[in-house]
Design an enzyme around this catalytic site. Structure first.
Site, short mmCIF file in Angstrom:
data_model
loop_
_atom_site.label_atom_id
_atom_site.label_comp_id
_atom_site.label_asym_id
_atom_site.label_seq_id
_atom_site.Cartn_x
_atom_site.Cartn_y
_atom_site.Cartn_z
N LYS A 38 -31.35 8.26 17.25
CA LYS A 38 -32.41 8.43 18.25
C LYS A 38 -33.13 7.10 18.51
O LYS A 38 -33.01 6.16 17.71
CB LYS A 38 -33.41 9.48 17.76
CG LYS A 38 -34.16 9.10 16.47
CD LYS A 38 -34.88 10.29 15.85
CE LYS A 38 -35.59 9.91 14.57
NZ LYS A 38 -36.04 11.10 13.81
N ARG A 136 -44.20 20.79 11.66
CA ARG A 136 -43.97 20.03 12.90
C ARG A 136 -43.16 20.91 13.84
O ARG A 136 -43.64 21.36 14.86
CB ARG A 136 -43.27 18.72 12.53
CG ARG A 136 -43.25 17.71 13.61
CD ARG A 136 -42.73 16.38 13.12
NE ARG A 136 -41.29 16.35 12.88
CZ ARG A 136 -40.61 15.24 12.63
NH1 ARG A 136 -41.23 14.08 12.55
NH2 ARG A 136 -39.30 15.29 12.44
N TYR A 264 -56.26 -15.34 25.01
CA TYR A 264 -57.24 -14.48 25.68
C TYR A 264 -58.42 -14.17 24.78
O TYR A 264 -58.27 -14.00 23.56
CB TYR A 264 -56.58 -13.17 26.09
CG TYR A 264 -55.63 -13.30 27.26
CD1 TYR A 264 -56.00 -13.96 28.43
CD2 TYR A 264 -54.35 -12.74 27.20
CE1 TYR A 264 -55.12 -14.06 29.51
CE2 TYR A 264 -53.47 -12.83 28.27
CZ TYR A 264 -53.87 -13.49 29.43
OH TYR A 264 -53.02 -13.58 30.47
N MET A 313 -49.05 -10.30 26.77
CA MET A 313 -47.96 -9.42 27.20
C MET A 313 -46.59 -10.08 26.98
O MET A 313 -45.65 -9.44 26.52
CB MET A 313 -48.12 -9.06 28.68
CG MET A 313 -47.14 -7.98 29.12
SD MET A 313 -47.23 -7.61 30.87
CE MET A 313 -48.88 -6.99 31.02
C1 LIG Z 1 -35.63 10.96 12.38
C2 LIG Z 1 -35.13 12.09 11.56
C3 LIG Z 1 -34.25 11.87 10.47
C4 LIG Z 1 -33.94 10.49 9.93
O1 LIG Z 1 -34.91 10.10 8.98
P1 LIG Z 1 -34.80 8.70 8.20
O2 LIG Z 1 -36.01 8.68 7.33
O3 LIG Z 1 -34.85 7.64 9.25
O4 LIG Z 1 -33.52 8.71 7.46
C5 LIG Z 1 -33.68 12.98 9.86
N1 LIG Z 1 -33.99 14.23 10.26
C6 LIG Z 1 -34.85 14.48 11.27
C7 LIG Z 1 -35.16 15.89 11.65
C8 LIG Z 1 -35.47 13.43 11.95
O5 LIG Z 1 -36.34 13.68 12.93
#
Ligand SMILES: *Cc1c(COP(=O)(O)O)cnc(C)c1O
Length: 369
Positions: A38, A136, A264, A313
């Site tokens: 991701k 979550r 700045y 920036m």
């Molecule tokens: C991002 C994520 C992971 C990966 O976690 P790491 O600590 O980067 O290995 C695994 N499972 C879920 C559900 C995640 O959102």
């Protein structure tokens, strides 16, 4: 002194292979490996990373959002992809692009069944997410009967896996909490499995879970940060290799006098005769303002140069009063020896945030050592 051209993020596929093999060495041979790619593979390059992992026979990939999966499919990635956080508006796209949803609530389950039925699907793979303490995303343990009843009324979907996510797997002070999450997930999974006539896979561990909780490995593990070279501990950081090297160049050097200010809001004031270097990377590239005012630093000629004043920036200014350097010299923001985790720590954040923040404006250069 090494010279440089412009700001570049170098991605080392050799280091990725090393990290993948290292993490796999912690697993039973039968445990499957899901690579989390991701957020552009944690700020690197999701297509290059996914394709390389595919060549290493990774079992599964995961992204957060549907569009990240579409990007991989468009690039020709064929490995199964779990989408961790989809929305109903994405469900038709998921099915069209062979992307497998995390089903985390009754609303999501029912919406997905309805789209899968509209699309005349049979046994479309889904992954059912349970909340075991992170609060979550995910169903609760009391939802098992409801999910099973919804599954029994359709042949459009089939549960490929059950999973949950650990809240504090890197934290040695929270081992009781984590052990309880593992226990709780296993018992929910047993209950769920008793209501099916097939066996979904179970998975729970992220990178720190892989390292700290072997009994939680189950059928598959999900690793992100470890693949990119960070293990959330000093010991593990020594075993892993950061895959990303962020480098830039000195555009201009200024010699300033005592009392002159830099940047700045005149946020830095020279304490005497000083030398500053201006570097073409700023908050629009992911060097956020928290790195300003001498919290963050870069390396020039092997020496540490603090970021002075406010981050702009498109540039930062660093103090090079004690560094022998000239315009055109290479600047290292982070790499395998000047670790992003150190920069993160000095600025009150974590490696995850600094590496994923490197914006798409920075050119990626894929190498293999
Ligand atoms: C991002 C994520 C992971 C990966 O976690 P790491 O600590 O980067 O290995 C695994 N499972 C879920 C559900 C995640 O959102």
């Amino acid at each position: 002194m090494p010279k440089a051209n412009e700001t570049v993020l170098e991605i080392d596929l050799g280091a990725l292979t090393h990290n993948f093999n290292y993490l796999k060495s912690k697993l039973q041979p039968s445990t499957k490996f899901l690579a989390v790619v991701k957020a552009f593979a944690y700020g690197s390059d999701s297509v290059a990373i996914a394709k390389h992992l595919e060549s290493l026979n990774v079992d599964y990939l995961a992204v957060a959002y549907a569009k990240e999966g579409v990007l991989l499919r468009d690039a020709g990635v064929t490995t199964p992809i779990l989408v961790l956080h989809p929305q109903p508006i994405n469900f038709k796209t998921l099915i069209e692009r062979c992307l497998e949803p995390s089903i985390y609530s009754a609303r999501i389950l029912n919406e997905f069944i309805s789209v899968a039925e509209d699309q005349s699907q049979k046994d479309y793979p889904i992954h059912v997410k349970f909340n075991t303490g992170l609060n979550r995303l995910g169903f609760g343990r009391n939802d098992v009967d409801y999910i099973a009843s919804q599954l029994n009324r359709t042949t459009s979907i089939k549960v490929k896996s059950l999973f949950s996510h650990l809240a504090a797997s890197e934290d040695k002070n929270e081992t009781d909490f984590t052990n309880n999450q593992i226990k709780s997930f296993k018992s929910i999974a047993e209950d769920f499995k008793s209501k099916l006539d097939y066996k979904p896979w179970l998975h729970l561990c992220n990178t720190s879970g892989i390292i700290n909780y072997p009994k939680g490995h189950l059928d598959m593990v999900r690793s992100g940060i470890g693949l990119y070279g960070f293990g959330n501990s000093v010991l593990e950081d020594q075993k892993l290799k950061p895959i990303a090297r962020l480098k830039s160049v000195i555009s201009q050097i200024h010699n300033i006098e005592k009392g002159e200010t830099v940047g700045y809001n005149r946020a830095y004031k020279a304490k005497g005769l000083e030398k500053t270097a201006t570097i073409p990377i700023g908050h629009a590239d992911g060097i956020t303002r928290v790195y300003g005012k001498e919290k963050g630093f870069v390396f020039i000629n092997g020496q540490k140069a603090p970021i002075i004043g406010n981050v702009c920036m498109d540039m930062i200014m660093v103090n090079v009063s004690d560094i022998d350097c000239s315009e055109g010299d290479e600047v290292i923001i982070f790499d395998g020896s000047h670790k992003a985790s150190n920069l993160a720590e000095s600025s009150g954040t974590i490696s995850y945030e600094i590496i994923t923040a490197i914006s798409q404006r920075v050119s990626r250069n894929i190498i293999s050592t």
